[in-house]
Design a protein around this motif. Structure first.
Motif, PDB file in Angstrom:
ATOM      1  N   LEU A  30       0.440  -0.889  -0.113  1.00 49.24           N
ATOM      2  CA  LEU A  30       0.033   0.045  -0.194  1.00 49.24           C
ATOM      3  C   LEU A  30       1.192   1.085  -0.202  1.00 49.24           C
ATOM      4  O   LEU A  30       1.818   1.257   0.978  1.00 49.24           O
ATOM      5  N   GLN A  31       1.024   1.935  -0.742  1.00 53.15           N
ATOM      6  CA  GLN A  31       1.019   3.229  -0.753  1.00 53.15           C
ATOM      7  C   GLN A  31       0.635   4.224   0.488  1.00 53.15           C
ATOM      8  O   GLN A  31      -0.341   4.980   0.789  1.00 53.15           O
ATOM      9  N   MET A  32       1.647   4.791   1.117  1.00 50.76           N
ATOM     10  CA  MET A  32       1.122   6.482   1.951  1.00 50.76           C
ATOM     11  C   MET A  32       3.048   6.778   1.536  1.00 50.76           C
ATOM     12  O   MET A  32       4.053   6.721   1.922  1.00 50.76           O
ATOM     13  N   LYS A  33       2.718   7.969   2.235  1.00 53.05           N
ATOM     14  CA  LYS A  33       3.700   9.378   2.223  1.00 53.05           C
ATOM     15  C   LYS A  33       4.676   9.013   2.969  1.00 53.05           C
ATOM     16  O   LYS A  33       4.638   9.289   4.438  1.00 53.05           O
ATOM     17  N   ASN A  34       5.932   8.485   1.548  1.00 49.89           N
ATOM     18  CA  ASN A  34       7.159   8.687   2.861  1.00 49.89           C
ATOM     19  C   ASN A  34       7.378   7.600   4.248  1.00 49.89           C
ATOM     20  O   ASN A  34       7.591   7.443   4.393  1.00 49.89           O
ATOM     21  N   VAL A  35       6.335   6.096   3.577  1.00 49.98           N
ATOM     22  CA  VAL A  35       6.066   5.052   4.627  1.00 49.98           C
ATOM     23  C   VAL A  35       6.626   4.494   3.057  1.00 49.98           C
ATOM     24  O   VAL A  35       5.555   4.176   2.168  1.00 49.98           O
ATOM     25  N   HIS A  36       7.271   2.809   3.495  1.00 51.02           N
ATOM     26  CA  HIS A  36       7.407   2.426   2.153  1.00 51.02           C
ATOM     27  C   HIS A  36       7.739   0.967   3.105  1.00 51.02           C
ATOM     28  O   HIS A  36       8.944   0.938   3.972  1.00 51.02           O
ATOM     29  N   ALA A  37       6.440  -0.009   2.152  1.00 51.80           N
ATOM     30  CA  ALA A  37       7.000  -1.615   3.015  1.00 51.80           C
ATOM     31  C   ALA A  37       8.446  -2.191   1.982  1.00 51.80           C
ATOM     32  O   ALA A  37       8.394  -1.807   0.702  1.00 51.80           O
ATOM     33  N   ILE A  38       9.041  -3.143   2.683  1.00 51.75           N
ATOM     34  CA  ILE A  38      10.250  -3.521   2.404  1.00 51.75           C
ATOM     35  C   ILE A  38      10.644  -5.145   2.729  1.00 51.75           C
ATOM     36  O   ILE A  38       9.627  -5.424   4.079  1.00 51.75           O
ATOM     37  N   GLY A  39      11.468  -6.181   1.882  1.00 50.98           N
ATOM     38  CA  GLY A  39      11.191  -6.818   2.118  1.00 50.98           C
ATOM     39  C   GLY A  39      10.196  -7.774   1.953  1.00 50.98           C
ATOM     40  O   GLY A  39       9.426  -7.638   0.801  1.00 50.98           O
ATOM     41  N   VAL A  40       9.608  -8.872   3.151  1.00 44.94           N
ATOM     42  CA  VAL A  40       8.709  -9.682   1.964  1.00 44.94           C
ATOM     43  C   VAL A  40       7.160  -8.879   2.478  1.00 44.94           C
ATOM     44  O   VAL A  40       6.092  -9.382   1.486  1.00 44.94           O
ATOM     45  N   ALA A  41       7.183  -8.139   2.982  1.00 44.90           N
ATOM     46  CA  ALA A  41       6.099  -6.685   2.741  1.00 44.90           C
ATOM     47  C   ALA A  41       5.908  -6.098   2.024  1.00 44.90           C
ATOM     48  O   ALA A  41       5.074  -5.523   1.384  1.00 44.90           O
ATOM     49  N   GLY A  42       6.874  -6.089   1.374  1.00 42.45           N
ATOM     50  CA  GLY A  42       7.489  -5.226   0.386  1.00 42.45           C
ATOM     51  C   GLY A  42       7.597  -5.487  -1.188  1.00 42.45           C
ATOM     52  O   GLY A  42       8.095  -5.360  -2.168  1.00 42.45           O
ATOM     53  N   GLY A  43       7.088  -7.342  -0.918  1.00 43.62           N
ATOM     54  CA  GLY A  43       7.424  -8.172  -2.157  1.00 43.62           C
ATOM     55  C   GLY A  43       7.999  -8.776  -2.907  1.00 43.62           C
ATOM     56  O   GLY A  43       7.655  -9.278  -3.716  1.00 43.62           O
ATOM     57  N   CYS A  44       8.861  -8.440  -1.400  1.00 41.30           N
ATOM     58  CA  CYS A  44      10.447  -9.857  -2.333  1.00 41.30           C
ATOM     59  C   CYS A  44      10.467 -11.147  -1.972  1.00 41.30           C
ATOM     60  O   CYS A  44      11.589 -11.524  -2.768  1.00 41.30           O
ATOM     61  N   ALA A  45       9.636 -11.693  -1.894  1.00 41.57           N
ATOM     62  CA  ALA A  45       9.290 -13.315  -1.882  1.00 41.57           C
ATOM     63  C   ALA A  45       8.831 -13.791  -2.937  1.00 41.57           C
ATOM     64  O   ALA A  45       7.550 -13.242  -3.489  1.00 41.57           O
ATOM     65  N   ARG A  46       9.583 -14.509  -4.026  1.00 40.19           N
ATOM     66  CA  ARG A  46       9.346 -15.303  -4.962  1.00 40.19           C
ATOM     67  C   ARG A  46       7.767 -15.608  -4.934  1.00 40.19           C
ATOM     68  O   ARG A  46       8.363 -16.936  -4.830  1.00 40.19           O
ATOM     69  N   PRO A  47       6.679 -15.473  -5.571  1.00 39.72           N
ATOM     70  CA  PRO A  47       6.130 -16.155  -5.409  1.00 39.72           C
ATOM     71  C   PRO A  47       5.740 -17.890  -5.894  1.00 39.72           C
ATOM     72  O   PRO A  47       5.353 -18.406  -5.547  1.00 39.72           O
ATOM     73  N   SER A  48       7.015 -17.865  -7.259  1.00 34.16           N
ATOM     74  CA  SER A  48       6.820 -19.191  -7.626  1.00 34.16           C
ATOM     75  C   SER A  48       7.735 -20.657  -6.927  1.00 34.16           C
ATOM     76  O   SER A  48       7.584 -21.512  -6.646  1.00 34.16           O
ATOM     77  N   SER A  49       8.401 -19.669  -6.122  1.00 27.21           N
ATOM     78  CA  SER A  49       9.445 -20.569  -4.628  1.00 27.21           C
ATOM     79  C   SER A  49       9.411 -20.210  -3.211  1.00 27.21           C
ATOM     80  O   SER A  49      10.382 -20.669  -2.985  1.00 27.21           O
ATOM     81  N   GLY A  50       9.229 -19.325  -3.359  1.00 23.68           N
ATOM     82  CA  GLY A  50       9.325 -18.386  -1.671  1.00 23.68           C
ATOM     83  C   GLY A  50      10.373 -17.766  -1.293  1.00 23.68           C
ATOM     84  O   GLY A  50      10.938 -18.046  -0.315  1.00 23.68           O
ATOM     85  N   TYR A  51      11.496 -18.104  -2.517  1.00 27.27           N
ATOM     86  CA  TYR A  51      13.050 -17.596  -2.074  1.00 27.27           C
ATOM     87  C   TYR A  51      12.828 -16.473  -1.727  1.00 27.27           C
ATOM     88  O   TYR A  51      11.837 -15.488  -2.762  1.00 27.27           O
ATOM     89  N   ALA A  52      13.675 -15.784  -1.292  1.00 25.93           N
ATOM     90  CA  ALA A  52      13.174 -14.260  -0.788  1.00 25.93           C
ATOM     91  C   ALA A  52      14.497 -13.668   0.107  1.00 25.93           C
ATOM     92  O   ALA A  52      15.007 -11.721  -0.337  1.00 25.93           O
ATOM     93  N   PHE A  53      15.382 -14.018   0.127  1.00 27.82           N
ATOM     94  CA  PHE A  53      16.971 -13.271   0.569  1.00 27.82           C
ATOM     95  C   PHE A  53      16.953 -12.289  -0.625  1.00 27.82           C
ATOM     96  O   PHE A  53      18.110 -11.006  -0.112  1.00 27.82           O
ATOM     97  N   HIS A  54      17.256 -13.083  -2.212  1.00 23.83           N
ATOM     98  CA  HIS A  54      18.290 -11.967  -2.769  1.00 23.83           C
ATOM     99  C   HIS A  54      17.089 -11.352  -3.025  1.00 23.83           C
ATOM    100  O   HIS A  54      18.112  -9.722  -3.774  1.00 23.83           O
ATOM    101  N   ARG A  55      16.361 -11.140  -2.997  1.00 26.02           N
ATOM    102  CA  ARG A  55      15.655 -10.412  -3.416  1.00 26.02           C
ATOM    103  C   ARG A  55      15.157  -8.974  -1.833  1.00 26.02           C
ATOM    104  O   ARG A  55      15.626  -7.420  -2.412  1.00 26.02           O
ATOM    105  N   ILE A  56      15.756  -9.353  -0.972  1.00 25.14           N
ATOM    106  CA  ILE A  56      15.857  -8.556   0.083  1.00 25.14           C
ATOM    107  C   ILE A  56      17.405  -7.724   0.438  1.00 25.14           C
ATOM    108  O   ILE A  56      17.302  -6.379   0.195  1.00 25.14           O
TER     109      ILE A  56
END
Length: 398
Positions: free
Chosen positions: A259-285
């Motif tokens: 979700l978009q909020m002014k000057n607030v940014h989601a990161i990590g898994v909350a920011g979509g970093c978990a690859r949906p087809s595998s669950g791998y997230a570390f490289h994207r994070i």
């Protein structure tokens, strides 16, 4: 009221890496991290492929150059001279960075433990964050809390998967594991509702992490995992074994739309970093944290996504096909690893594939089920366009 130039909510993998890379890039403002936890020694492991030139390679507790994927009919073993499959043990990771911040002169990065976030409020003069201990004001806020974060929501999908797993670190009285080869997927009998496989990280000939994992649309009981682990270990490695420690988790295997909020940014898994087809997230994070830090120091716009959009399209097609073919899915994976060059497949998994790599992955998979899914998606899209076209005149009159 406490103030910070950058306030990071959650000091897990994503929050810690963002603070680290901000320091590495020379950010000269104050950075604060708030986390509800008082201890970071929870049993957890992050695995990913690395080319060994990575700046976090020194934190890897184990590295393997060979990996195995198999089912009841076939076993495929692949290896690479360029890439390694590595494990980073979370308690060691946190100890490394959190201790360094605590001992560094100047105190630019401060970690506040046992501080639970209650409310995040963007206002004209900054972002105000209320915790159960105090109130904060910051210029920028990065929310890395994953499940606790109101910053992320599930994007619409026809296959809302979860990756459900329970793992045991086991010790055997006799050598039975191959320390050089990771078992990525040893497929077990599945059902119409989930895909089941065993994952083995060998630490020595006598010790390994053995994990029962399901890609599922519904809930998987802990009893199912524990029974599966017991039966698998006894069948493969011997009846006598000791469980040294355990870990469990539930990862999203669907798109996360921040979700978009002014000057607030989601990161990590909350920011979509978990690859949906595998669950791998570390490289994207890791890539996301470094990119955000570079953008802030160079006064550029903060990137919302640091991987090409094509991977979202690939993942949606793959997961929708998987959802209607659970009992055949093992064949998809075995065929993919068997027919695709190891380095090309790794680049695809790391969001770094060339067009040639993409075509080799597509060529390795069975065509009929994926074409059927693609056709159904096109039909759904046409129906949606038709529905919108029919509704538009009515809306215009209103």
């Amino acid at each position: 009221m406490k103030t910070a130039d950058i306030l990071i909510l959650g000091a897990g993998c994503a929050g810690t890496l963002l603070a680290h890379y901000l320091g590495e890039e020379g950010f000269d403002g104050e950075i604060a991290l708030c986390d509800a936890r008082t201890s970071f020694d929870h049993e957890q492991r992050w695995c990913s492929w690395s080319d060994d030139r990575d700046d976090l390679s020194h934190l890897a507790t184990r590295k393997w150059r060979s990996w195995l994927v198999g089912d009841a009919q076939k076993t495929v073993i692949k290896s690479s001279t360029r890439y390694v499959y590595r494990e980073i043990y979370a308690p060691n990771f946190f100890e490394h960075f959190h201790t360094a911040w605590r001992h560094k002169r100047g105190g630019q990065i401060r970690l506040f433990r046992g501080e639970r976030v209650i409310k995040v409020e963007p206002q004209k003069d900054g972002v105000y964050v209320s915790t159960d201990r105090r109130k904060w004001r910051a210029r920028l806020v990065f929310d890395a809390r994953h499940r606790a974060s109101p910053q992320s929501q599930t994007a619409p999908t026809k296959a809302p998967f979860k990756q459900d797993f329970v793992g045991w670190v086991v010790r055997l009285p006799q050598p039975a594991f191959d320390p050089a080869t990771v078992t990525l997927m040893d497929f077990q009998p599945s059902s119409a509702d989930f895909l089941h496989f065993i994952y083995v990280l060998p630490y020595s000939a006598n010790s390994a992490l053995v994990e029962s994992t399901c890609f599922a649309l519904g809930e998987i009981s802990r009893e199912f995992h524990e029974t599966s682990l017991t039966n698998y270990i006894r069948r493969k490695f011997g009846r006598d074994f000791e469980v040294v420690s355990e870990e469990a988790g539930l990862l999203p295997m669907h798109p996360i739309k921040p979700l978009q909020m002014k000057n607030v940014h989601a990161i990590g898994v909350a920011g979509g970093c978990a690859r949906p087809s595998s669950g791998y997230a570390f490289h994207r994070i890791q890539r996301q944290a470094r990119s955000i830090a570079e953008a802030i120091v160079r006064r550029k716009p903060i990137p919302q996504r640091v991987w090409p959009i094509k991977y979202g399209l690939f993942d949606e097609l793959f997961l929708c096909t998987l959802a209607r073919n659970f009992q055949e899915a093992a064949r998809f994976f075995v065929q993919l690893f068997e027919r695709t060059d190891a380095d090309a497949l790794i680049r695809f998994m790391r969001d770094e594939s060339t067009l040639e790599d993409d075509l080799s992955v597509i060529a390795a998979l069975p065509k009929r089920p994926f074409i059927r899914t693609l056709f159904d998606r096109l039909v759904d899209s046409l129906i949606s366009i038709g529905d919108v076209a029919q509704e538009s005149p009515t809306k215009a009159k209103v």
